[in-house]
Design a protein around this motif. Structure first.
Motif, PDB file in Angstrom:
ATOM      1  N   ARG A 160       0.796  -1.242   0.000  1.00 27.93           N
ATOM      2  CA  ARG A 160       0.000   0.000   0.000  1.00 27.93           C
ATOM      3  C   ARG A 160       0.822   1.282   0.000  1.00 27.93           C
ATOM      4  NH1 ARG A 160      -2.110  -4.776   1.940  1.00 27.93           N
ATOM      5  NH2 ARG A 160      -1.177  -4.188   3.918  1.00 27.93           N
ATOM      6  N   ARG A 161       2.041   1.317   0.606  1.00 21.39           N
ATOM      7  CA  ARG A 161       2.796   2.585   0.655  1.00 21.39           C
ATOM      8  C   ARG A 161       3.612   2.806  -0.610  1.00 21.39           C
ATOM      9  NH1 ARG A 161       0.230   1.394   4.197  1.00 21.39           N
ATOM     10  NH2 ARG A 161       0.011   2.194   6.320  1.00 21.39           N
ATOM     11  N   SER A 162       4.234   1.743  -1.125  1.00 14.87           N
ATOM     12  CA  SER A 162       5.170   1.949  -2.243  1.00 14.87           C
ATOM     13  C   SER A 162       4.700   1.332  -3.559  1.00 14.87           C
ATOM     14  CB  SER A 162       6.531   1.344  -1.880  1.00 14.87           C
ATOM     15  OG  SER A 162       6.432  -0.073  -1.900  1.00 14.87           O
ATOM     16  N   GLY A 163       3.756   0.399  -3.495  1.00 16.09           N
ATOM     17  CA  GLY A 163       3.321  -0.287  -4.722  1.00 16.09           C
ATOM     18  C   GLY A 163       4.394  -1.174  -5.333  1.00 16.09           C
ATOM     19  N   ARG A 164       5.521  -1.350  -4.614  1.00 19.44           N
ATOM     20  CA  ARG A 164       6.644  -2.103  -5.183  1.00 19.44           C
ATOM     21  C   ARG A 164       6.289  -3.562  -5.460  1.00 19.44           C
ATOM     22  NH1 ARG A 164      12.059  -0.562  -4.752  1.00 19.44           N
ATOM     23  NH2 ARG A 164      12.444   1.565  -4.064  1.00 19.44           N
ATOM     24  N   LEU A 165       5.366  -4.111  -4.668  1.00 23.69           N
ATOM     25  CA  LEU A 165       5.024  -5.528  -4.814  1.00 23.69           C
ATOM     26  C   LEU A 165       4.443  -5.836  -6.197  1.00 23.69           C
ATOM     27  CD1 LEU A 165       4.831  -8.151  -2.967  1.00 23.69           C
ATOM     28  CD2 LEU A 165       2.410  -7.667  -2.928  1.00 23.69           C
ATOM     29  N   TYR A 166       3.620  -4.917  -6.716  1.00 26.76           N
ATOM     30  CA  TYR A 166       2.981  -5.177  -8.005  1.00 26.76           C
ATOM     31  C   TYR A 166       3.700  -4.516  -9.170  1.00 26.76           C
ATOM     32  CZ  TYR A 166      -0.751  -7.064  -5.215  1.00 26.76           C
ATOM     33  OH  TYR A 166      -1.449  -7.823  -4.333  1.00 26.76           O
ATOM     34  N   PHE A 167       4.355  -3.387  -8.903  1.00 27.66           N
ATOM     35  CA  PHE A 167       4.867  -2.615 -10.032  1.00 27.66           C
ATOM     36  C   PHE A 167       6.385  -2.627 -10.172  1.00 27.66           C
ATOM     37  CE2 PHE A 167       0.713  -0.689  -9.070  1.00 27.66           C
ATOM     38  CZ  PHE A 167       0.103  -1.057 -10.258  1.00 27.66           C
ATOM     39  N   ASP A 168       7.085  -3.190  -9.193  1.00 25.80           N
ATOM     40  CA  ASP A 168       8.541  -3.178  -9.311  1.00 25.80           C
ATOM     41  C   ASP A 168       9.142  -4.406  -8.628  1.00 25.80           C
ATOM     42  OD1 ASP A 168      10.728  -1.957 -10.355  1.00 25.80           O
ATOM     43  OD2 ASP A 168      11.098  -0.651  -8.637  1.00 25.80           O
ATOM     44  N   LEU A 169       8.449  -5.534  -8.773  1.00 29.56           N
ATOM     45  CA  LEU A 169       8.879  -6.727  -8.049  1.00 29.56           C
ATOM     46  C   LEU A 169      10.244  -7.216  -8.525  1.00 29.56           C
ATOM     47  CD1 LEU A 169       8.035  -8.557  -5.777  1.00 29.56           C
ATOM     48  CD2 LEU A 169       6.846 -10.009  -7.398  1.00 29.56           C
ATOM     49  N   ASP A 170      10.554  -7.008  -9.791  1.00 31.25           N
ATOM     50  CA  ASP A 170      11.852  -7.472 -10.302  1.00 31.25           C
ATOM     51  C   ASP A 170      13.004  -6.796  -9.555  1.00 31.25           C
ATOM     52  OD1 ASP A 170      10.528  -9.009 -12.014  1.00 31.25           O
ATOM     53  OD2 ASP A 170      10.881  -7.782 -13.804  1.00 31.25           O
ATOM     54  N   VAL A 171      12.845  -5.482  -9.304  1.00 33.09           N
ATOM     55  CA  VAL A 171      13.903  -4.746  -8.605  1.00 33.09           C
ATOM     56  C   VAL A 171      13.835  -5.011  -7.097  1.00 33.09           C
ATOM     57  CG1 VAL A 171      14.698  -2.408  -8.026  1.00 33.09           C
ATOM     58  CG2 VAL A 171      14.018  -2.945 -10.362  1.00 33.09           C
ATOM     59  N   THR A 172      12.611  -5.075  -6.541  1.00 26.22           N
ATOM     60  CA  THR A 172      12.446  -5.176  -5.089  1.00 26.22           C
ATOM     61  C   THR A 172      12.624  -6.610  -4.593  1.00 26.22           C
ATOM     62  OG1 THR A 172      10.857  -3.378  -5.326  1.00 26.22           O
ATOM     63  CG2 THR A 172      10.901  -4.476  -3.195  1.00 26.22           C
ATOM     64  N   GLY A 173      12.256  -7.583  -5.441  1.00 26.74           N
ATOM     65  CA  GLY A 173      12.281  -8.998  -5.050  1.00 26.74           C
ATOM     66  C   GLY A 173      13.538  -9.416  -4.300  1.00 26.74           C
ATOM     67  N   PRO A 174      14.730  -9.098  -4.828  1.00 27.63           N
ATOM     68  CA  PRO A 174      15.959  -9.558  -4.154  1.00 27.63           C
ATOM     69  C   PRO A 174      16.141  -8.990  -2.736  1.00 27.63           C
ATOM     70  CG  PRO A 174      16.417  -8.792  -6.397  1.00 27.63           C
ATOM     71  CD  PRO A 174      14.996  -8.470  -6.124  1.00 27.63           C
ATOM     72  N   TYR A 175      15.383  -7.944  -2.378  1.00 20.58           N
ATOM     73  CA  TYR A 175      15.569  -7.313  -1.050  1.00 20.58           C
ATOM     74  C   TYR A 175      14.516  -7.735  -0.024  1.00 20.58           C
ATOM     75  CZ  TYR A 175      18.577  -4.266  -3.773  1.00 20.58           C
ATOM     76  OH  TYR A 175      19.556  -3.793  -4.595  1.00 20.58           O
ATOM     77  N   ILE A 176      13.607  -8.652  -0.425  1.00 19.77           N
ATOM     78  CA  ILE A 176      12.469  -8.960   0.454  1.00 19.77           C
ATOM     79  C   ILE A 176      12.939  -9.396   1.849  1.00 19.77           C
ATOM     80  CG2 ILE A 176      10.507 -10.525   0.820  1.00 19.77           C
ATOM     81  CD1 ILE A 176       9.800  -8.556  -1.328  1.00 19.77           C
ATOM     82  N   ASP A 177      13.901 -10.316   1.916  1.00 17.80           N
ATOM     83  CA  ASP A 177      14.349 -10.804   3.234  1.00 17.80           C
ATOM     84  C   ASP A 177      14.935  -9.661   4.059  1.00 17.80           C
ATOM     85  OD1 ASP A 177      13.474 -13.274   2.751  1.00 17.80           O
ATOM     86  OD2 ASP A 177      15.440 -14.196   2.380  1.00 17.80           O
ATOM     87  N   GLN A 178      15.705  -8.792   3.389  1.00 15.58           N
ATOM     88  CA  GLN A 178      16.290  -7.641   4.095  1.00 15.58           C
ATOM     89  C   GLN A 178      15.202  -6.708   4.607  1.00 15.58           C
ATOM     90  OE1 GLN A 178      19.266  -7.197   0.835  1.00 15.58           O
ATOM     91  NE2 GLN A 178      20.137  -5.659   2.202  1.00 15.58           N
ATOM     92  N   ILE A 179      14.152  -6.545   3.802  1.00 18.06           N
ATOM     93  CA  ILE A 179      13.053  -5.645   4.197  1.00 18.06           C
ATOM     94  C   ILE A 179      12.374  -6.190   5.459  1.00 18.06           C
ATOM     95  CG2 ILE A 179      10.748  -4.807   3.519  1.00 18.06           C
ATOM     96  CD1 ILE A 179      11.859  -4.608   0.622  1.00 18.06           C
ATOM     97  N   VAL A 180      12.075  -7.491   5.452  1.00 13.01           N
ATOM     98  CA  VAL A 180      11.395  -8.078   6.618  1.00 13.01           C
ATOM     99  C   VAL A 180      12.315  -7.966   7.845  1.00 13.01           C
ATOM    100  CG1 VAL A 180      10.247 -10.123   7.549  1.00 13.01           C
ATOM    101  CG2 VAL A 180      10.092  -9.638   5.112  1.00 13.01           C
ATOM    102  N   ALA A 181      13.594  -8.237   7.643  1.00  9.35           N
ATOM    103  CA  ALA A 181      14.539  -8.158   8.768  1.00  9.35           C
ATOM    104  C   ALA A 181      14.632  -6.714   9.297  1.00  9.35           C
ATOM    105  CB  ALA A 181      15.921  -8.645   8.325  1.00  9.35           C
ATOM    106  N   TYR A 182      14.541  -5.747   8.396  1.00 10.37           N
ATOM    107  CA  TYR A 182      14.612  -4.346   8.828  1.00 10.37           C
ATOM    108  C   TYR A 182      13.387  -3.980   9.676  1.00 10.37           C
ATOM    109  CZ  TYR A 182      15.739   0.628   8.597  1.00 10.37           C
ATOM    110  OH  TYR A 182      16.048   1.921   8.922  1.00 10.37           O
ATOM    111  N   PHE A 183      12.211  -4.490   9.287  1.00 11.92           N
ATOM    112  CA  PHE A 183      11.010  -4.269  10.113  1.00 11.92           C
ATOM    113  C   PHE A 183      11.193  -4.916  11.487  1.00 11.92           C
ATOM    114  CE2 PHE A 183       7.404  -2.102   8.181  1.00 11.92           C
ATOM    115  CZ  PHE A 183       7.865  -1.897   6.892  1.00 11.92           C
ATOM    116  N   ALA A 184      11.777  -6.127  11.498  1.00 15.88           N
ATOM    117  CA  ALA A 184      12.005  -6.829  12.775  1.00 15.88           C
ATOM    118  C   ALA A 184      12.884  -5.973  13.688  1.00 15.88           C
ATOM    119  CB  ALA A 184      12.658  -8.181  12.512  1.00 15.88           C
ATOM    120  N   GLU A 185      13.885  -5.345  13.076  1.00 17.85           N
ATOM    121  CA  GLU A 185      14.804  -4.497  13.852  1.00 17.85           C
ATOM    122  C   GLU A 185      14.059  -3.264  14.397  1.00 17.85           C
ATOM    123  OE1 GLU A 185      18.306  -3.577  11.482  1.00 17.85           O
ATOM    124  OE2 GLU A 185      18.503  -1.686  12.582  1.00 17.85           O
TER     125      GLU A 185
END
Ligand SMILES: Cc1cc2nc3c(=O)[nH]c(=O)nc-3n(C[C@H](O)[C@H](O)[C@H](O)COP(=O)(O)OP(=O)(O)OC[C@H]3O[C@@H](n4cnc5c(N)ncnc54)[C@H](O)[C@@H]3O)c2cc1C
Length: 547
Positions: A495-520
């Motif tokens: 909902r905030r960035s739309g990256r999931l639907y519109f830029d998954l190719d670029v964002t995909g490789p960072y998914i684990d890092q993104i979740v870990a950053y939220f955990a932090e």
């Protein structure tokens, strides 16, 4: 401070408060009502059971449009209202509601004849007060093919350009909510209304809620309650014991997303499907998205998925109108599916049912609003708050509520005034980040289209040194957590960035890092971290039903 601490303090204050109005539902309808009501001087609380815009309001075709097809159904007043609303919402939020010409290709045996289209588009412009260069432009066959060389040539007679506006539905909802908050509305996501409270006369005077983040129940008091729960409106009417007469009819709409290079249209298009319906193909940055279907739905409202047959229908439609592209399942990058909460009309199929909104008031005083369009959210809000105020006049001794003025309230915390300012903002951001990104203009376009002038806050939050894609994502997350009530990775990715639907190719490789950053940020334990990883993985899998 961990953002959850300030949420806790906020909830304690809300529990002690008494409101003029509680709104259930944080889609665009609820958001619009919150802004309208708080700007008229009401004490307002909005609760949303998931994330803001997690219902239909992140799954639309993302057009603020006059609804050309409603002209075909002779819904003149609807065309006039939404047509005029487009211009107002564009003025209030120019970075998010952007003019876009739509091309309507015309065929010998198509839905619209050339003369009828020319006349229809003229009426459409007239009803919507379209002026100057935005007025319809009719093209001959050669001119149409010059615009879109991939179109089917056989029986093509020409085309018509007409004015539409493109938006991002979720961002629009969130910006409206931020504006309402700034004016004093209290707003909570991940808080579900589970039951209604009633006074001794049986009139609704509050709600009991469940907080899904803190796993906690509490009650809130209010003189009026509005349900703007979209596809869930009837569930709440049932809880109020007032589900009778008119009911909702849920219609599923699916979109597919294809890399732009695989479907390189130059314009947004609205074109015929062999079964007589019409669909859109809309280019957006690196992708083209295509939709939509319109079929009855009775499954799980919380997890609406595209089916194989939906995907096939949309691909066949594209291949029929653009024979050279030969789309296959392997070309798709994602899908999304949403539910239209329509008001049921006997003897009509999903496509034919009116998109008009309707307000129901129960004998217990619960006000529900359903139907309608993203485009008409402001007018829907005005009509709903008018009803709320009539109710409040019965319980309040004073009558000094203000008239609706949302056509004068810019949307967003740092609103841009017009397209000139939007372009200037993009140029300044591109300049600021040019040393970090070779494609600075595209990154700036994305940042300003999403966050408006607040893109400066993101860019100014960059750490020292060279910035790469990961640093950009982190700066966006920091901004969204601090300013946009973002608690979970999917809030950000979807909902905030739309990256999931519109830029998954670029964002995909960072998914684990993104979740870990939220955990932090939120101090999650290992179990929560794993749950969130699985949730993101499941959502990506759901978006890739064609795999
Ligand atoms: C495929 C498709 C394409 C569309 N395209 C367009 C378009 O291009 N342009 C346009 O103008 N319109 C379009 N529409 C219509 C438009 O998207 C909807 O009219 C609009 O988004 C509905 O918003 P809403 O706020 O009423 O519902 P929703 O966005 O669904 O919001 C309702 C919210 O209520 C919450 N809720 C439910 N129950 C509770 C509870 N008990 N407690 C707390 N919260 C609760 C839900 O979680 C949900 O977030 C489209 C619709 C679809 C399905």
């Amino acid at each position: 401070m961990n953002p959850l601490h300030s949420r806790k303090i906020n909830i304690e204050k809300i529990e002690r408060s008494k409101y003029d109005l509680i709104i259930i539902g944080g889609g665009v309808t609820g958001a619009g009502i919150a802004l309208d009501a708080v700007s008229r001087g009401l004490q307002v609380l909005l609760v949303e059971k998931g994330d803001f815009a997690s219902g239909t309001s992140s799954k639309s075709t993302k057009l603020i449009h006059g609804g050309l097809r409603y002209l075909k159904q002779f819904e003149i007043s609807l065309v006039r209202e939404v047509g005029r609303e487009r211009a107002i919402v564009h003025k209030l939020c120019p970075h998010l509601v952007v003019p876009e010409k739509m091309l309507l290709p015309l065929y010998e045996d198509g839905s619209f004849g050339k003369f009828a289209t020319s006349l229809g588009l003229w009426v459409y412009d007239f009803l919507a007060d379209v002026e100057g260069d935005d007025k319809r432009l009719m093209l001959n066959k050669e001119e149409t093919l010059e615009q879109e060389p991939l179109l089917k040539k056989e029986k093509l007679t020409g085309g018509g350009f007409y004015a539409e506006y493109r938006t991002d539905d979720a961002r629009l909802t969130i910006e409206i909510i931020k504006t309402a908050r700034q004016l004093g509305a209290d707003v909570l996501n991940y808080v579900e209304a589970t039951s209604f409270l009633y006074n001794k006369n049986g009139q609704v005077n509050g709600i009991e809620v469940k907080d899904h983040l803190f796993d906690n129940n509490f009650k809130v008091k209010s003189d009026t309650v509005v349900s703007a729960a979209g596809p869930w409106v009837d569930e709440l009417r049932e809880k109020d014991g007032s589900l009778s007469k008119k009911r909702l009819f849920l219609s599923k709409g699916v979109h597919i997303v294809v890399p732009h290079e695989r479907f390189p249209v130059k314009n947004a298009l609205y074109f015929d499907v062999p079964d007589g319906r019409m669909i859109f193909a809309i280019p957006r940055w690196n992708v083209t998205y295509i939709g939509t279907t319109d079929t009855p739905y009775s499954g799980d409202k919380n997890r609406v998925l595209a089916k194989e047959e939906d995907v096939k229908y949309l691909m066949d439609a594209c291949n029929s109108m653009f024979p050279e592209i030969k789309l296959e399942k392997k070309d798709l990058s994602s899908t999304w599916a949403g539910l239209r909460p329509l008001i049921y009309e006997e003897d009509k199929n999903a496509s034919e049912m009116s998109r008009k909104d309707e307000i129901f008031k129960s004998k217990n005083g619960l006000i529900s609003i359903a139907g309608g369009k993203l485009t008409g959210y402001r007018k829907m809000a005005e009509r709903t708050v008018d009803v709320v105020i009539e109710n409040l006049k019965e319980v309040h001794s004073f009558e000094n509520f203000k008239a609706c003025k949302t056509d004068q309230i810019p949307i967003g915390r740092k609103p841009l005034k017009n397209m000139e300012e939007v372009h200037q903002c993009k140029a300044e951001i591109a300049n600021l980040i040019s040393e970090h990104f070779p494609n600075a203009a595209i990154v700036a376009d994305y940042l300003v289209a999403n966050y408006g002038k607040e893109a400066f806050d993101i860019v100014n939050g960059f750490p020292e040194g060279q910035i790469d894609q990961w640093e950009l994502i982190k700066a966006e997350i920091d901004f969204c957590v601090e300013n946009e009530m973002t608690f979970l990775p999917l809030d950000f990715l979807n909902r905030r960035s739309g990256r999931l639907y519109f830029d998954l190719d670029v964002t995909g490789p960072y998914i684990d890092q993104i979740v870990a950053y939220f955990a932090e940020i939120f101090g999650w334990n290992e179990t929560t971290l794993q749950q969130q990883k699985e949730l993101v993985a499941q959502t990506i899998k759901d978006a890739k039903v064609f795999d």
